[in-house]
Structures are given as C-alpha cells and as structure tokens.
Design a protein around this motif. Structure first.
Motif: not given
Length: 407
Positions: A232-237
């Motif tokens: 549902d939620v993508v965290l991309q660094t």
C-alpha cells in the motif's frame, strides 16, 4: 554535466557580493582558502552543483561583510565524482592548496572517504548535506555535520505516515502494507535501517524490503514484487536517476499504491518532476531538506536566499540542497569569523561554540554541535507534489498546504 574548471578556484568579486546584500561593509583584502568538495561531474552532478551553489552564496554574503577574520574567503574546488577521486581531491586540497578546512559533499560515501583523509591530516571537514550515519559516528575529532541525518529522515517519514497520511486515507496505520526499497550505499542503507526501527516502534506492517544499486537501469522486478505483495505504501530512499526510473516503471505497470514517500534529493528536484511528468509525480510525498514552498515564518530569510540565488544563477533553485548548504556554511563561517585563528583546534573551538536556535536560519534549522560532532538542532520536512509544485505539508507549523490523497 561535465566538470568545468571554472569551479577550480572561486574568489567572490566585490561587485557580486555587494549586489547580494545591497552594498554593505568594505571588502576584505587578504585571502584565506577553504576547500569545496562536491560531485561536479558524473551521475550526481546536478545535486552536487546545486549543493555547491549554496556554499558559494554563503561565501558571497560573508565576503560582502568583510570576510572571515578580515580575510576574503577563497574556495578551492574539487570534483568528487567517485570515492577514489574524492580521496585524491581531498589530498590535493590539503597538501597543494593548503586549505584551512573543507566543505562538502552531498554524497555520503564520498563524504566518508574524503573526511577520513582530512581527519588524518588534522584539517576540519564540514559536511553540509550527506545524511548517512557513518559520517559522524566514527569517533573523528575534526569532522562536523550541520544538516539532518538518516535518522531524522526516517523518523519524519514514519511520523508523517502515522500522523498525517494514514488519517487522510482513513485507515489505521497498522493495517497498511509497507514496502521499503532503497539504493544500497551508506546513504540508503542508513535510512532503511532507521525506517525499520521506527516502523516497528509504531507497530507497522513491513511486508517487503529490497535494496539495489543506484546505477540500476531496470527496476521492473522490484515493481512486480511490490505489486505481488500488495504493498500500500512504498518508502524509497534514492538519488535522482533511480527515483525517475522507479516512478516511470511503476507508472508503466499501472502500479498505484495508496502512497509513495520518497526520501532524499531525487524526489525533491524539479528536473525529476519534469522527467517523469507532473501527472505521474502528482500526489507523491517526499521527506528531505527544507524546500521553498514553506511558511516563511518557519524559515526566516528564505525569501532573500531565493532572490539572491535567482540573481546570481538566473534561474530558480532546483532543490533545497542549496538552501541547506547555504544555511550550514553561513553559520560555520560566522563562527570561524568570531574565532581566534585558522588552526584546526582554533576552528574546532569556534565551531563547538555555535548556538543558533531552531528557526534561526533560512532553512529553519538551528545549529548546536553535540554528540559525535553532529548538529543536534537539525530536522527534515515533509512535502508533497501538488499541481506541479512541491509544497510543505508536514509538520503543521511549517506547512503551506494540506495533504491530498486519491482515495
């Protein structure tokens, strides 16, 4: 961007400096040299140059006010195109150019490599933009950092998700399926580590974690994995190229999670939005250094900074990296000016005496060097792309717009 030798040595003219501040103070005449070490060519050149511009504007302002301890500041510039060149250029700046300190460097791995050289030579190294933990967690005596860190980035991402995005979506944050993806250098790995820790503290459900080289040319397998795990939620660094690649390939596969939260300069740059299209990036969140659509009361002086930037470079700032480098460098140079000399220990003593309150800089941060020579008054901001602009939406005291969702 090819390396341009105009960066090699910069002495700010009295004409430019006077224009910056409206003509105050007599210029200094003697010179003191400082190093400026950034990636000015190669894949990280765009943000490297943007960061360098912030330092350059701080030097303009200092020189317009009479320099540092009565001497005009001269920037001797090195190109940290990769780790090996960062090391070589640091050695050159120290041994051949005899700089009193080095400012840099934006890219964490290059900062770590070059600052080790400076430490061994007992030359102060001022990091203004790299966020990896290792920059200031190696027990070094002459390496100082003014900008917020990987810890701050991860903390703000999770807090914004829990306190802002999830309520806006109308769901309990613990019900969201979260995927963490990041480039695999010190930078991405540091942020990813802290994201996991903060997510666990809040009881969030991480269903996928994956890392990749920043030089990747295909992220379709990562996009497929995110889809299969129903993230549902993508965290991309990420840096810029991998930010663009992920957004493009997610769009091509019609992958539309409830939220994408980027970490770092790739997501905060106007060229990134232009590369993927504003229709693709609209609604995407970003946690990064202070950007320009922010309540000016939270960042006093930001409007003057933008005016000076536009006058000097004949375009608008491309990222908050210039602002964060400017804010840190300006206060460091002011501290050195108030000091008693240019030896390593005299500079260190002056820097450790800094006491700038939160809200005391154009980036909204304060500066007080604490444990591990890290600024303990630094913080990140939460932004969102809305209608072609990156606007501050978190925290409330800095925001200029409400969060938007498509749910």
């Amino acid at each position: 961007m090819k390396y341009n030798h105009k960066f090699r040595r910069t002495v700010i003219s009295s004409v430019v400096a006077t224009a910056l501040l409206g003509g105050i103070s007599a210029p200094a005449f003697a010179e003191v040299k400082f190093g400026a070490l950034y990636p000015l060519s190669g894949g990280l050149a765009l943000l490297g140059e943007e960061s360098y511009r912030g330092l350059e504007l701080a030097v303009d302002q200092i020189n317009a006010n009479g320099g540092v301890q009565g001497e005009t500041v001269v920037l001797e510039t090195g190109d940290a195109v990769d780790n090996n060149q960062a090391i070589g250029e640091a050695r050159r700046l120290i041994s051949r150019e005899d700089v009193k300190a080095i400012f840099g460097t934006y890219a964490s791995s290059r900062s770590i490599a070059a600052s080790q050289v400076a430490e061994m030579s007992k030359v102060p190294y001022f990091e203004l933009g790299a966020v990896a933990d290792d920059v200031t967690e190696r027990g070094l005596n002459y390496v100082f950092r003014t900008n917020p860190t990987a810890y701050h980035m991860a903390e703000t991402i999770i807090e914004m998700l829990v306190e802002g995005i999830a309520p806006e979506l109308g769901v309990d944050p613990t019900e969201l399926r979260i995927g963490i993806i990041h480039e695999d250098s010190n930078y991405g790995s540091s942020v990813g580590k802290h994201q996991r820790a903060f997510a666990e503290e809040h009881g969030l459900n991480i269903v996928m974690e994956e890392h990749y080289p920043a030089s990747s040319v295909d992220m379709s397998s990562i996009v497929l994995s995110l889809q299969e795990e129903e993230v549902d939620v993508v965290l991309q660094t990420s840096y810029q190229d991998d930010s663009v690649l992920f957004l493009r390939q997610a769009n091509e596969r019609d992958y539309r999670p409830k939220a994408i939260i980027g970490g770092g300069g790739g997501y905060s740059m106007t060229p990134t939005a232009e590369a993927v299209g504003h229709d693709v990036i609209d609604g995407v969140y970003d946690v990064d250094f202070t950007q320009y659509n922010i309540d000016p009361e939270f960042a006093p002086g930001i409007e003057d900074f933008v005016a000076s930037y536009e006058e000097k470079y004949e375009e608008s700032p491309r990222s908050g990296h210039s602002l964060m480098n400017y804010a840190g460098a300006l206060e460091l140079l002011r501290a050195i000016d108030a000091g008693s000399g240019f030896s390593a220990d005299e500079i260190k003593e002056a820097v450790l005496a800094m006491d700038v309150p939160v809200g005391g800089t154009a980036a909204g941060i304060g500066i007080k060097i604490g444990e591990n020579n890290q600024n303990e008054r630094a913080s990140m901001m939460g932004m969102q792309w809305q209608d072609g602009e990156l606007v501050t939406v978190y925290p409330e005291g800095a925001s200029v717009a409400d969060m938007r969702t498509s749910q």
